[in-house]
Design a protein around this motif. Structure first.
Motif, PDB file in Angstrom:
ATOM      1  N   MET A 129     144.466 137.210  -0.022  1.00 42.98           N
ATOM      2  CA  MET A 129     143.077 136.869   0.228  1.00 42.98           C
ATOM      3  C   MET A 129     143.113 135.914   1.330  1.00 42.98           C
ATOM      4  N   THR A 130     142.161 136.119   1.883  1.00 41.68           N
ATOM      5  CA  THR A 130     141.713 135.186   3.111  1.00 41.68           C
ATOM      6  C   THR A 130     141.472 133.663   2.843  1.00 41.68           C
ATOM      7  N   PRO A 131     142.187 132.888   3.476  1.00 42.45           N
ATOM      8  CA  PRO A 131     141.772 131.417   3.290  1.00 42.45           C
ATOM      9  C   PRO A 131     140.540 131.045   3.373  1.00 42.45           C
ATOM     10  N   ALA A 132     140.091 129.979   2.210  1.00 41.87           N
ATOM     11  CA  ALA A 132     138.884 129.529   2.191  1.00 41.87           C
ATOM     12  C   ALA A 132     138.645 128.384   2.819  1.00 41.87           C
ATOM     13  N   GLY A 133     139.437 128.209   3.668  1.00 42.89           N
ATOM     14  CA  GLY A 133     139.273 126.694   4.396  1.00 42.89           C
ATOM     15  C   GLY A 133     140.369 126.769   5.594  1.00 42.89           C
ATOM     16  N   PRO A 151     147.836 130.966   4.340  1.00 44.46           N
ATOM     17  CA  PRO A 151     148.274 131.245   2.935  1.00 44.46           C
ATOM     18  C   PRO A 151     149.806 130.783   2.770  1.00 44.46           C
ATOM     19  N   ALA A 152     150.650 130.679   3.650  1.00 45.88           N
ATOM     20  CA  ALA A 152     152.049 130.565   3.417  1.00 45.88           C
ATOM     21  C   ALA A 152     152.573 129.591   4.655  1.00 45.88           C
ATOM     22  N   ASP A 171     164.517 127.633   4.588  1.00 42.57           N
ATOM     23  CA  ASP A 171     164.450 128.681   3.577  1.00 42.57           C
ATOM     24  C   ASP A 171     163.560 128.569   2.464  1.00 42.57           C
ATOM     25  N   LEU A 172     162.526 127.748   2.731  1.00 38.32           N
ATOM     26  CA  LEU A 172     161.457 127.396   1.671  1.00 38.32           C
ATOM     27  C   LEU A 172     160.209 127.918   2.034  1.00 38.32           C
ATOM     28  N   VAL A 173     159.506 128.803   1.469  1.00 36.34           N
ATOM     29  CA  VAL A 173     158.199 128.942   1.478  1.00 36.34           C
ATOM     30  C   VAL A 173     157.093 128.464   0.744  1.00 36.34           C
ATOM     31  N   TYR A 174     156.171 127.625   1.334  1.00 30.83           N
ATOM     32  CA  TYR A 174     155.200 127.098   0.597  1.00 30.83           C
ATOM     33  C   TYR A 174     153.919 128.152   0.325  1.00 30.83           C
ATOM     34  N   LEU A 175     153.613 128.274  -0.602  1.00 27.70           N
ATOM     35  CA  LEU A 175     152.444 129.127  -1.024  1.00 27.70           C
ATOM     36  C   LEU A 175     151.313 128.273  -1.451  1.00 27.70           C
ATOM     37  N   SER A 176     150.272 128.410  -0.549  1.00 29.03           N
ATOM     38  CA  SER A 176     148.900 127.674  -0.842  1.00 29.03           C
ATOM     39  C   SER A 176     148.206 128.324  -2.167  1.00 29.03           C
ATOM     40  N   GLY A 177     147.504 127.439  -2.738  1.00 24.28           N
ATOM     41  CA  GLY A 177     146.964 127.784  -4.056  1.00 24.28           C
ATOM     42  C   GLY A 177     146.127 128.832  -3.835  1.00 24.28           C
ATOM     43  N   ALA A 178     146.450 129.742  -5.045  1.00 29.24           N
ATOM     44  CA  ALA A 178     145.545 131.210  -4.890  1.00 29.24           C
ATOM     45  C   ALA A 178     144.817 131.225  -6.180  1.00 29.24           C
ATOM     46  N   GLY A 179     143.928 132.126  -6.226  1.00 29.47           N
ATOM     47  CA  GLY A 179     143.194 132.282  -7.387  1.00 29.47           C
ATOM     48  C   GLY A 179     143.064 133.638  -7.905  1.00 29.47           C
ATOM     49  N   PRO A 180     142.523 133.851  -8.926  1.00 31.32           N
ATOM     50  CA  PRO A 180     142.575 135.043  -9.852  1.00 31.32           C
ATOM     51  C   PRO A 180     141.671 136.192  -9.328  1.00 31.32           C
ATOM     52  N   LEU A 181     142.008 137.084  -8.336  1.00 36.63           N
ATOM     53  CA  LEU A 181     141.489 137.961  -7.860  1.00 36.63           C
ATOM     54  C   LEU A 181     141.452 139.542  -8.665  1.00 36.63           C
ATOM     55  N   ARG A 182     140.391 139.772  -9.128  1.00 37.31           N
ATOM     56  CA  ARG A 182     140.373 141.221  -9.764  1.00 37.31           C
ATOM     57  C   ARG A 182     140.509 142.368  -8.671  1.00 37.31           C
TER      58      ARG A 182
END
Length: 154
Positions: free
Chosen positions: A18-22, A26-27, A32-43
């Motif tokens: 998904m394209t960021p909404a703000g 996205p990451a 060695d840590l990847v922080y993943l931004s909040g994502a939503g349920p895309l069909r």
């Protein structure tokens, strides 16, 4: 582990992230840590799963499926960030938020949709710490929002 082979075995295809909404990415990788931004349920058709869980709008099964779809979004964003999902050492943490009606308290069962997917795809490396909370509202009325922290090999 060949994660792409495992995805094929499960009959899963990762969506386009998904394209960021703000104003965020996205990451973000830190060491060695990847922080993943909040994502939503895309069909697959591009629509979002929206509505409250527990008020007659979405039942538990539909909400679990929304969390599973969100897990696919997280894996897609992770692959876009690191290239090869075979680099995943461990899902360190999942934080799941459920758009729920007052009185709905089965948020852990909803977020299991994402957690179960991570274990199916990544094996034991997909099992990490987790929180699952209920929210009065989520952006765009999405049913769930999930973020994650993943440890990867460098």
């Amino acid at each position: 582990m060949d994660v792409d082979a495992r995805l094929r075995e499960l009959g899963l295809e990762l969506p386009t992230p998904m394209t960021p909404a703000g104003n965020y990415v996205p990451a973000a990788t830190v060491g060695d840590l990847v922080y993943l931004s909040g994502a939503g349920p895309l069909r697959p058709d591009g629509s979002m799963v929206v509505g409250k869980v527990g008020d007659g709008g979405l039942d538990l099964d539909a909400a679990r499926e929304a969390a599973r779809l969100t897990g696919l979004q997280l894996l897609a964003a992770l692959r876009a960030e690191i290239g090869d999902l075979g680099r995943v050492r461990r899902v360190a943490r999942i934080f799941g938020m459920v758009n729920c009606a007052p009185g709905f308290n089965r948020t852990p069962a909803v977020i299991d949709g994402c957690s179960d997917l991570m274990v199916e795809v990544l094996g034991d490396a997909g099992r990490g710490a987790r929180s699952a909370v209920g929210m009065a509202e989520l952006p765009f009325d999405i049913a769930v929002e999930i973020e994650a922290v993943v440890q990867v090999s460098t």
